[in-house]
Design an enzyme around this catalytic site. Structure first.
Site, PDB file in Angstrom:
ATOM      1  N   ASN A 183      -4.830  -8.865  -4.662  1.00 41.36           N
ATOM      2  CA  ASN A 183      -5.211  -7.837  -3.680  1.00 41.36           C
ATOM      3  C   ASN A 183      -4.224  -6.689  -3.741  1.00 41.36           C
ATOM      4  OD1 ASN A 183      -4.196 -10.312  -2.020  1.00 41.36           O
ATOM      5  ND2 ASN A 183      -3.969  -8.730  -0.495  1.00 41.36           N
ATOM      6  N   ASP A 184      -3.595  -6.301  -2.661  1.00 42.43           N
ATOM      7  CA  ASP A 184      -2.883  -5.014  -2.586  1.00 42.43           C
ATOM      8  C   ASP A 184      -1.960  -4.694  -3.770  1.00 42.43           C
ATOM      9  OD1 ASP A 184      -3.819  -5.788  -0.139  1.00 42.43           O
ATOM     10  OD2 ASP A 184      -1.925  -5.586   0.917  1.00 42.43           O
TER      11      ASP A 184
END
Ligand code: FRU
Length: 643
Positions: free
Chosen positions: A207-208
């Protein structure tokens, strides 16, 4: 498969009878559902309505993947309605009966059946058996070689009244070549749905973007990563480096969970003045320092610990990391406070940290050495949460004028001033990206002054990568610029110029008047594209481009730019519309009027759908300039560091 003529039982001649296709008999389009009613088909119950639907029905998600205008859609009256739709008899004359299908995955009750003598000899359902899912239709094919010559009927059934209690069907075709495309799950980076110029982890969840920092010729990209699974969990900082933001080499994981928690998002800086004292004795090379969240309580090992902010350093260009023995450096403040983003503020020789607290609350801290932090300010920004970023940016065309930009995870931003103690917003909360998959944005630290760019990467949250060894991807890196516009200061975002290094020979058009029936792009094919177009709408009411089967449409009257069901407001500029489109295997990134708005979106085109179309409605438009460049894969470019 070949295009349909629209006639029941019509025979479509092969468009190009190459020798490879010599033995293939022409497709027989049995039913394309383009008529006003079901013709010789018999409907029972209410679910199928009076005739083919023209897309989604009231209360239904966007339906895609069907061909032409009509399709069978048993959502008439919602999921509770039931019924059947049965075809006239026909003779099986080809090796496959193929069709587009979507909707519920309920064997026997949301299905399409092949009947011989009234008995079900083949059956298929849609792909959905749980909340969420997709209303996209995809090809399925029955191998009916052993049934050739027999007389059959097709029956479409909706007997399901619960969730996903409907079935969608289109384009039933007899063919000698199955249109179902094989999904390749190897080789690594060559898988069917592996983005070819966007970053993905070699395997498992991502993710991020974290710790975006440039040092000694390398762009570092750390990322939220589950090294153990295809879904979110076991948060670890994965790591990759690149010299051009396109060819990435994945390195060993940088930060792994410990007794303080799993490793949530954060940032990294070059500590040029060795304020932290982490520089190796006798070395002239400054340390890299990562500032991250230890998410206490998210692992058995950290049970009972709160969320805190910690640091780690590297003296070998990010290859290995040592966690600071004095961690945490910011104790728990509120809720699940997290995602520290740090920037150097030269006038006060201090580090400034933007931190997410809780709800829509954020804070700023300052520190002389990255170890001791003092709270400066709290900031409540309704409509935002998580992953703040904070950086100075010059106002384009105004030499010497610089502002501070604050962004949240969803990329919404404030522009204002910062004096080392207080951030004072001067705008309302603004939005630059309107796509469906733009989140956890972060910009690079320490880009050399002579480059001067502010480069941002987003997590393209929520895409779908069926059967792939990895899950999720990053956006293409964009340069952010700040512009004084008629409604104040606005961020623009455009793909980094490095993309042109992946261009294959491009095709260019200039000053062309285009009518609705024109498609100068006819015949061009590629999975990967960089397209730049400039139009004067003239008398056209709609202008657009079709890329990988999806239309990117500018509505001249409404002044909106739409892609994959998401819409951005966009005025013409000097009577002109500029479009930039990047297409990868699973993404479309659209930029309007030099990045004034963008639409960052994931999709799942059919691998073979590679053609381009021009989309002019209602009149004639002037195409001032069009450059269409197929792109090379970043994974296979000679000299690539990727593998
Ligand atoms: C944003 C986020 C962050 C957090 C991280 C955990 O997507 O929720 O707030 O640090 O993901 O993976």
């Amino acid at each position: 498969m070949l295009p349909r003529t629209g006639l029941i039982l019509s025979i479509v001649l092969l468009a190009c009878a190459s020798s490879a296709h010599a033995q293939k008999r022409a497709d027989i389009v049995f039913e394309d559902f383009e008529g006003k009613d079901y013709g010789r088909w018999t409907a029972t119950g209410t679910a199928f309505g009076r005739g083919p639907a023209q897309g989604p029905l009231p209360g239904q998600m966007a339906v895609s993947g069907f061909h032409g205008h009509g399709l069978v859609n048993s959502f008439t009256g919602g999921d509770t309605a039931t019924g059947t739709l049965t075809s006239p008899e026909f003779k099986i004359e080809r090796r496959f009966v193929a069709f587009l299908i979507g909707g519920g995955m309920h064997a026997g009750s949301t299905c399409i059946n092949l009947l011989i003598d009234g008995k079900v000899v083949r059956t298929a359902t849609g792909p959905n058996d749980r909340a969420g899912g997709t209303e996209r239709l995809d090809w399925k094919a029955w191998d009916v070689r052993e049934l050739e010559g027999q007389t059959a009927r097709i029956e479409i059934v909706d007997r399901e009244t619960g969730g996903w209690g409907h079935i969608n069907v289109d384009d039933i075709t007899q063919t000698d070549e199955s249109p179902v495309e094989e999904i390749k799950t190897s080789p690594l980076y060559g898988e069917t749905y592996r983005p070819q110029f966007h970053f993905t982890s070699n395997k498992n969840w991502l993710n991020d973007p974290n710790g975006l920092v440039f040092f000694k010729g390398e762009y570092h990209l750390f990322f939220q990563h589950n090294p153990m699974g295809i879904e979110w969990g076991n948060m670890t900082w994965g790591h990759a480096v690149s010299t051009d933001l396109m060819h990435w080499k994945q390195l060993p994981n940088a930060l792994t969970p410990d007794a303080l928690g799993t490793m949530f998002s954060g940032s990294a800086v070059v500590d040029w003045h060795n304020t932290s004292g982490f520089q190796a004795a006798g070395s002239k090379t400054p340390p890299l320092v990562a500032i991250y969240t230890a998410a206490g309580g998210t692992s058995p090992e950290s049970k009972g610990q709160p969320f805190t902010q910690c640091i780690a350093y590297s003296n070998d260009e990010g290859r290995t990391w040592t966690k600071y023995s004095g961690n945490p450096v910011v104790k728990h403040v509120a809720g699940e406070n997290r995602d520290p983003k740090v920037v150097w503020f030269a006038p006060t020789r201090s580090w400034i940290m933007a931190l997410y607290l809780d709800g829509s609350q954020f804070a700023f801290f300052s520190s002389p050495n990255l170890k001791e932090w003092t709270l400066l300010q709290k900031l409540d920004v309704p409509g935002t949460s998580e992953c703040p970023d904070f950086f100075p940016l010059a106002v384009t065309g105004k030499p010497g004028v610089e502002k501070w930009v604050w962004t949240a995870a969803n990329g919404h931003y404030l522009v204002g001033t910062f004096d080392g103690h207080k951030f004072t917003p001067e705008t309302d909360l603004r939005q630059v990206d309107f796509g469906g998959n733009y989140y956890a944005v972060q910009s690079y630290s320490d880009i050399p002054e002579k480059d001067g760019r502010r480069i941002q990467i987003a997590w393209m949250t929520g895409g779908s990568y069926p059967q792939m060894p990895f899950n999720q991807q990053m956006s293409f890196p964009c340069t952010l610029t700040l512009h004084e516009t008629s409604d104040g200061l606005r961020l623009f975002r455009e793909p980094v110029a490095e993309i042109s290094r992946l261009h294959e020979a491009s095709h260019t058009w200039r000053s062309l008047t285009v009518s609705p029936e024109d498609n100068p792009l006819h015949g061009l094919k590629s999975e990967l594209w960089d397209i730049q177009a400039e139009f004067e709408p003239g008398t056209a009411t709609e202008i657009g481009l079709t890329v990988r089967g999806e239309a990117i449409v500018y509505d001249v009257q409404k002044k909106t730019l739409t892609c994959l069901g998401h819409t951005a407001p966009l005025d013409l500029e000097g009577g002109k519309l500029k479009l930039r489109i990047l297409a990868d295997r699973t993404t479309l990134e659209v930029y309007g009027n030099s990045g004034r708005v963008s639409l960052t979106s994931c999709f799942l085109p059919r691998p073979k759908e590679q053609e381009l179309g021009l989309h002019i409605v209602g009149g004639k438009a002037k195409l001032l300039h069009l450059v269409v460049a197929p792109l090379r894969s970043a994974w296979i470019t000679a000299g690539s560091e990727t593998k």
